[in-house]
Design an enzyme around this catalytic site. Structure first.
Site, PDB file in Angstrom:
ATOM      1  N   TYR A 123     -28.684 -49.696  -1.864  1.00 50.38           N
ATOM      2  CA  TYR A 123     -29.950 -49.945  -2.550  1.00 50.38           C
ATOM      3  C   TYR A 123     -30.210 -51.437  -2.733  1.00 50.38           C
ATOM      4  O   TYR A 123     -31.122 -51.819  -3.450  1.00 50.38           O
ATOM      5  CB  TYR A 123     -29.968 -49.238  -3.912  1.00 50.38           C
ATOM      6  CG  TYR A 123     -30.023 -47.741  -3.792  1.00 50.38           C
ATOM      7  CD1 TYR A 123     -28.932 -47.039  -3.278  1.00 50.38           C
ATOM      8  CD2 TYR A 123     -31.141 -47.024  -4.163  1.00 50.38           C
ATOM      9  CE1 TYR A 123     -28.960 -45.663  -3.153  1.00 50.38           C
ATOM     10  CE2 TYR A 123     -31.171 -45.643  -4.039  1.00 50.38           C
ATOM     11  CZ  TYR A 123     -30.079 -44.967  -3.539  1.00 50.38           C
ATOM     12  OH  TYR A 123     -30.108 -43.607  -3.411  1.00 50.38           O
ATOM     13  N   LYS A 172     -16.172 -42.027  -1.117  1.00 50.03           N
ATOM     14  CA  LYS A 172     -15.986 -41.476   0.228  1.00 50.03           C
ATOM     15  C   LYS A 172     -15.019 -42.414   0.953  1.00 50.03           C
ATOM     16  O   LYS A 172     -15.280 -42.880   2.077  1.00 50.03           O
ATOM     17  CB  LYS A 172     -17.353 -41.382   0.931  1.00 50.03           C
ATOM     18  CG  LYS A 172     -17.338 -40.729   2.285  1.00 50.03           C
ATOM     19  CD  LYS A 172     -17.240 -39.217   2.228  1.00 50.03           C
ATOM     20  CE  LYS A 172     -17.123 -38.629   3.622  1.00 50.03           C
ATOM     21  NZ  LYS A 172     -16.890 -37.169   3.618  1.00 50.03           N
ATOM     22  N   ASP A 205     -18.153 -35.138  -0.991  1.00 48.91           N
ATOM     23  CA  ASP A 205     -18.566 -33.825  -0.476  1.00 48.91           C
ATOM     24  C   ASP A 205     -17.880 -32.702  -1.254  1.00 48.91           C
ATOM     25  O   ASP A 205     -18.510 -31.730  -1.686  1.00 48.91           O
ATOM     26  CB  ASP A 205     -18.338 -33.692   1.038  1.00 48.91           C
ATOM     27  CG  ASP A 205     -17.096 -34.406   1.524  1.00 48.91           C
ATOM     28  OD1 ASP A 205     -16.439 -35.100   0.726  1.00 48.91           O
ATOM     29  OD2 ASP A 205     -16.754 -34.268   2.710  1.00 48.91           O
ATOM     30  N   ASP A 229     -27.121 -41.302  -7.296  1.00 49.80           N
ATOM     31  CA  ASP A 229     -28.512 -40.870  -7.223  1.00 49.80           C
ATOM     32  C   ASP A 229     -28.555 -39.359  -6.972  1.00 49.80           C
ATOM     33  O   ASP A 229     -29.256 -38.600  -7.648  1.00 49.80           O
ATOM     34  CB  ASP A 229     -29.184 -41.643  -6.071  1.00 49.80           C
ATOM     35  CG  ASP A 229     -30.694 -41.546  -6.097  1.00 49.80           C
ATOM     36  OD1 ASP A 229     -31.228 -40.880  -6.992  1.00 49.80           O
ATOM     37  OD2 ASP A 229     -31.332 -42.137  -5.209  1.00 49.80           O
TER      38      ASP A 229
END
Ligand code: NAD
Length: 336
Positions: A123, A172, A205, A229
């Site tokens: 972002y 991740k 995930d 988000d």
């Protein structure tokens, strides 16, 4: 007496902001509000969606309650929300997700807090097409040690302050070995400074699946910008949607509290908007001001009115409902 900035906002913003201000006052909060205009309202009046008066006021008061602002799609008008976040370096996006009895949802008794890093990674706005024919595009996500450290510090300090049992870091790092790896490394270092708080980490995930299967295993969740988000909306979905979701954007020098939903132009001016999200954002603001007993009082009154289901807006009970002003009065009547 506190001084705070009030941005009523666009669409339903002014009516729900008025509800929040009344309820906070009736609950005993002593706040001297500086009211300033931003968004579409400010364009109409000052030809600027974020006039200097707004920045000056927040710079002075360091705390604001903000109604939702309309961002027209496809015009040159930059998002005021993003501009405010950048201007005051509001690096924390805080999104509690809590069940309310009386709201139909997949789960009950959920009480999660998502702490999302608000300034870095994908972002940061570092993106472009690699050639004029737009054959490929790239977005660069930068994660810094200092940026990771301050958001993780906030999450652990939040857990300590509010007696939360556990902090889960989401990442991740198996694939994003550098950005994810750095965030995870800092998380593990930080966790060692808070031995009284249980901590663990999850790959994003798996985290998404675990939140849907068994959200009760989580307490405070801290993560990078993009994952935060997505997971914060996922968490709102677990407790019945965005209608009751408050949020806060917090930095060292300023904090802005708001409803997560938008300006709902489709229902503006009809006295049918649900005021609860911004009222709960007001309660979050009071906690930030160390006025926890008043915040508790407001949250209890909102929960009681929602649970009873008689004096609620249409979105909460389509068979029997009242207007924004009447629901506001019902909340005031329950303050104790
Ligand atoms: P929205 O959240 O405004 O509305 C989505 C739907 O939910 C609409 O049907 C609306 O009527 C309903 N809704 C929203 N809040 C409600 C409430 N309090 N009570 C009852 N019903 C409610 O989302 P949108 O329509 O996608 O966006 C409208 C505008 O708001 C856009 O310009 C968008 O950019 C802006 N927006 C601002 C913020 C913010 O300022 N933080 C956040 C999201 C969207």
């Amino acid at each position: 007496m506190h001084t705070a900035t009030l941005i009523p906002g666009d669409g339903i913003g002014p009516s729900i902001a008025e509800s929040a201000v009344r309820i906070m006052q009736e609950a005993g909060a002593k706040i001297d509000w500086e009211t300033v205009e931003a968004g579409l309202t400010a364009i109409d009046r000052y030809k600027d969606p974020l006039p200097k008066a707004v920045l000056d006021s927040i710079g002075r008061t360091r705390i604001a309650l903000k109604g939702p602002l309309t961002t027209p799609v496809g015009s040159g008008f930059r998002s005021v929300n993003v501009a405010l976040r950048k201007e005051f370096d509001l690096y924390v996006n805080l999104r509690p997700a809590r069940s309310f009895e009386g709201v139909s949802s997949r789960y009950c008794n959920i009480d999660l807090v998502i702490v999302r890093e608000n300034t870095e990674e994908f972002y940061a706005g570092i993106e472009h097409y690699i050639d004029p024919s737009r054959s490929a595009a790239e977005t660069i996500g930068i994660v810094t040690r200092s940026g990771s450290s301050r958001i993780l510090r906030y999450a652990f300090e939040y857990a300590r302050k509010y007696h939360r049992m556990k902090v889960t870091t989401v990442h991740k790092a198996n694939i994003l070995k550098y950005t994810g790896g750095l965030f995870l490394e800092v998380a593990r270092e930080m966790a060692s400074e808070y031995p009284e708080i249980e901590s663990n980490d999850k790959i994003v995930d798996n985290m998404a699946m675990q939140m849907v299967l068994n959200p009760h295993q989580f307490d405070v969740i801290v993560t990078t910008n993009l994952f935060g988000d997505i997971l914060s909306d996922l968490a709102s979905g677990l407790v019945g949607g965005l209608g009751l979701a408050p949020g806060a954007n917090i930095g060292y020098n300023a904090a802005i509290f708001e409803a997560v939903h938008g300006s709902a132009p489709d229902i503006a001016g009809q006295n049918i908007a649900n005021p609860c999200a911004i009222v709960l954002a007001g309660a979050l603001m009071l906690r930030h001001l160390e006025e926890d007993p008043i915040a508790d009082k407001i949250e209890r009154a909102v929960a009681s009115v929602i649970k009873e289901g008689r004096y609620v807006t249409r979105d909460l009970n389509s068979k029997s409902f009242v207007g924004t002003r009447e629901m506001t009065q019902a909340i005031i009547d329950r303050l104790s």
